[in-house]
Design a protein around this motif. Structure first.
Motif, PDB file in Angstrom:
ATOM      1  N   CYS A   7       0.583  -1.174   0.018  1.00 23.49           N
ATOM      2  CA  CYS A   7       0.052   0.100   0.004  1.00 23.49           C
ATOM      3  C   CYS A   7       0.881   1.446   0.177  1.00 23.49           C
ATOM      4  O   CYS A   7       0.227   2.281  -0.394  1.00 23.49           O
ATOM      5  CB  CYS A   7      -0.887  -0.175   1.152  1.00 23.49           C
ATOM      6  N   CYS A  41      -1.807   2.547   4.954  1.00 27.98           N
ATOM      7  CA  CYS A  41      -2.088   1.166   5.280  1.00 27.98           C
ATOM      8  C   CYS A  41      -2.768   1.211   6.910  1.00 27.98           C
ATOM      9  O   CYS A  41      -1.987   1.628   7.788  1.00 27.98           O
ATOM     10  CB  CYS A  41      -1.335   0.274   4.981  1.00 27.98           C
ATOM     11  N   ASP A  42      -3.709   0.661   7.293  1.00 25.87           N
ATOM     12  CA  ASP A  42      -4.656   0.794   8.457  1.00 25.87           C
ATOM     13  C   ASP A  42      -3.928   1.401   9.671  1.00 25.87           C
ATOM     14  O   ASP A  42      -3.905   2.524  10.138  1.00 25.87           O
ATOM     15  CB  ASP A  42      -4.971  -0.767   8.930  1.00 25.87           C
ATOM     16  N   HIS A  61      -3.608   2.400  -0.552  1.00 27.13           N
ATOM     17  CA  HIS A  61      -4.290   1.574   0.341  1.00 27.13           C
ATOM     18  C   HIS A  61      -5.533   1.197  -0.312  1.00 27.13           C
ATOM     19  O   HIS A  61      -6.027   1.614  -1.291  1.00 27.13           O
ATOM     20  CB  HIS A  61      -4.393   2.185   1.634  1.00 27.13           C
ATOM     21  N   CYS A  62      -6.241   0.388   0.525  1.00 24.16           N
ATOM     22  CA  CYS A  62      -7.860  -0.536   0.268  1.00 24.16           C
ATOM     23  C   CYS A  62      -8.474   0.647  -0.546  1.00 24.16           C
ATOM     24  O   CYS A  62      -8.685   1.839   0.317  1.00 24.16           O
ATOM     25  CB  CYS A  62      -8.416  -1.341   1.176  1.00 24.16           C
ATOM     26  N   GLU A 112      -0.787  -4.502   6.432  1.00 21.62           N
ATOM     27  CA  GLU A 112      -2.099  -5.283   7.112  1.00 21.62           C
ATOM     28  C   GLU A 112      -1.981  -6.614   6.537  1.00 21.62           C
ATOM     29  O   GLU A 112      -2.416  -7.496   7.348  1.00 21.62           O
ATOM     30  CB  GLU A 112      -3.035  -4.103   6.767  1.00 21.62           C
TER      31      GLU A 112
HETATM   32 FE1  FES Z   1      -3.082  -1.756   3.319  1.00 18.46          FE
HETATM   33 FE2  FES Z   1      -5.830  -2.487   3.112  1.00 18.46          FE
HETATM   34  S1  FES Z   1      -4.115  -3.568   2.974  1.00 18.46           S
HETATM   35  S2  FES Z   1      -5.029  -0.464   3.670  1.00 18.46           S
END
Ligand code: FES
Length: 596
Positions: A78, A146-147, A218-219, A110
């Motif tokens: 990410c 990322c989270d 990221h996601c 993550e």
């Molecule tokens: Fe990094 Fe979802 S895996 S934000």
């Protein structure tokens, strides 16, 4: 739509109210001055070792030293664009008359970190705090996306209380497979269920694997990463509009350079987190979280951040704000679109502008303007992506806080991603003692699980798992998937991914591993979720529960040494933010390392 707002030298745009609270530092008031300027042996060492780096005194003398805390690593996809972004931030810092120093800190991946990246959030927070405190640094740009990187960077930096700007990593672009749009995370769960139901072959699955993650960022759902970066922007810690820019958009590079430009002036202005992180800014953050249908993880992170900032946020406040805030972002997993659509529709400023009567508009931001001033003129360009107030995705916020005898210290449920009929449901429990037990038995037809049952998972909390992993979206048994069942009521002390969906009661506190009532549930007990009254109830008499409690023994601890032991000995429960007790703000923090 937004980056045109960021002038080359933002301090010229400071609003009158903020200027009242600001003085301008002189070069000899810089924190770094104490390291470099004195005519003593220690400062000689600092200067001569800079020369070892090939840097002359004139290159940094009298300039703010700006740390770029970069969470890049080769196993954090990410953040794969972060090395380039760090160079762009440096460009901005040089242009504004600062001196950039890039400092790598731990990236929390993550997807790759086991047992869960959440185990390491507090570790990164400690690393950030001590990295900033130990070095000759006057201000910092925090690079995260990322989270857990987002709350960790902020939790650490807040405690040092030097000027900071957060550079959000940006979401991935759109993905698609066989003509259908894809959303990372959410569609993994969806198509995994289809695979479990026998609807996808191995070859299909491999093809899907090729398409689901189309590049840096990221996601791209409103998962934990997008939620936390949006919250960070609402707290006033990013440049306006920064959190909605896709990672690979050229505007993202320009925003990175603007972060570099802005942080230098923030140092001269001595604009620190303690100047703008207040109860009002945290209430704004909760309001934004509800309006975007944000991840349930945000509740834990906002709580932890507020405690670091010395602001108490009772869990009930989340519910109060949720009850009066409509969900306007029609984004996966609660809605239909992804983050690139949100950006095109106007992004977070446009959404916040639409709910401005719910916000404290006088809250300050790192931009040097109030939140209200930052939102002025922000327009929505697509009323299906960012809904109108009279046509919301949901009339109330996306997350509800529960009480009841099964969760005396609270639990959460993401109502916007739940099946409505399960939000008022009573059924017999099927109990799993931990996640490995779920994996071993969930698909065994002998258990006879039906849609009416309530799946209970114990020992998946901060201490029990350990690290409160995202395992709370328990899998649906294959034999139910084959019948077309796609949701069932699930209750645990775990978290779930912000990209997940389904009727999952999470963060049950106190957790089972410390003897919370969740530890006492047995197969066949009736469990009831009553959203209207915000209750999750175990229908077992007090006498029977006392009997079970007397016979209960705690599970064995996972660690006898190292960071794991520190974590299990010091972590607080989910309702308190899962921070370490010894890291809470007790008013004793200082940016001074104590060594000159
Ligand atoms: Fe990094 Fe979802 S895996 S934000």
């Amino acid at each position: 739509m937004l980056i045109g707002w960021i002038p080359l030298f933002p301090p010229r745009t400071l609003s009158y109210n903020l200027l009242q609270h600001m003085s301008r530092l002189s070069p000899d008031q810089l924190r770094s001055h104490r390291f470099f300027a004195p005519d003593d042996l220690r400062a000689f060492g600092h200067r001569s070792r800079h020369k070892q780096l090939g840097i002359n005194n004139e290159e940094y003398k009298g300039k703010p030293v700006i740390a770029i805390l970069n969470t890049w690593n080769d196993l954090l996809p990410c953040h794969s664009h972060f090395r380039q972004r760090a160079e762009e931030i440096k460009r901005g810092i040089w242009q504004a008359g600062g001196y950039p120093v890039e400092m790598p800190v731990m990236g929390l991946s993550e997807t790759f970190m086991k047992p869960t990246s959440m185990l390491y959030r507090n570790m990164l927070a400690m690393e950030v705090e001590e990295t900033l405190r130990a070095h000759p640094i006057d201000g910092a740009v925090l690079m995260g996306g990322c989270d857990k990187t987002v709350p960790a960077l902020l939790m650490g930096a807040i405690m040092v209380d030097i000027p900071i700007v957060f550079m959000p990593g940006g979401a991935m672009m759109r993905a698609s497979w066989r003509g259908e749009p894809l959303a990372s995370g959410s569609d993994v769960w969806k198509y995994w269920a289809e695979r479990g139901a026998g609807n996808l072959s191995c070859e299909d699955w491999e093809e899907f694997e090729d398409q689901i993650t189309p590049g840096p960022g990221h996601c791209m759902t409103m998962g934990t990463a997008s939620t936390m970066t949006s919250i960070t922007e609402t707290l006033g810690l990013t440049l306006p509009g920064a959190s909605s820019i896709p990672a690979v958009h050229a505007a993202h590079s320009r925003m990175a350079a603007a972060c570099g430009l802005r942080i230098v002036d923030m140092v001269w202005e001595d604009l620190k987190p303690s100047n703008y992180l207040t109860r009002k800014s945290f209430e704004n953050a909760i309001t934004a979280d509800m309006a975007i249908g944000g991840s349930t993880n945000a509740i834990i992170h906002i709580t932890a951040l507020a405690k670091r900032a010395g602001v108490e946020l009772p869990l009930e406040l989340f519910d109060e704000i949720s009850a009066k805030t409509p969900v306007l972002a029609n984004l996966r997993p609660s809605g239909k679109y992804v983050m690139a659509d949100f950006f095109d529709a106007g992004g977070l400023p446009a959404l916040l502008n639409r709910i401005r009567e719910h916000l404290h508009l006088d809250a300050p931001t790192v931009f040097g303007k109030t939140l209200g001033e930052c939102l002025d003129g922000s327009e929505v360009y697509n009323n299906d992506v960012i809904r109108t107030l009279d046509n919301p995705v949901a009339k109330q916020g996306g997350t509800a806080i529960l009480g009841g005898n099964l969760a005396p210290d609270g639990a959460v449920v993401k109502t916007s991603a739940s099946t409505p009929e399960f939000l008022h449901h009573k059924g017999p429990a099927i109990v799993f003692k931990d996640y490995p037990d779920v994996q071993n038995r969930i698909h065994d037809p002998a258990l006879g699980i039906t849609e009416n049952h309530v799946l209970i998972m114990q020992n998946a909390g901060p201490i029990g798992a350990p690290g409160i992993p995202e395992s709370g979206m328990l899998p649906i048994p294959k034999y139910l998937l084959e019948k077309g069942v796609r949701d069932i009521l699930r209750v645990s002390d775990a978290r779930m991914s912000g990209t997940s969906y389904g009727t999952c009661v999470l963060h049950v506190s106190p957790e089972a591993a410390v003897g919370g009532p969740l530890a006492l549930v047995e197969d066949g007990d009736l469990v009831e979720l009553d959203l209207t009254n915000r209750k999750i109830t175990l229908h077992v008499s007090d006498e029977e529960l006392e009997k079970r409690r007397a016979a209960w023994t705690p599970p064995e601890k996972h660690y006898s040494r190292g960071y794991g032991k520190l974590f299990q000995d010091e972590v607080t429960q989910a309702n308190e933010g899962c921070d370490f007790r010894f890291l809470h703000n007790d008013g004793s923090c200082t940016p001074d390392p104590g060594i000159h």
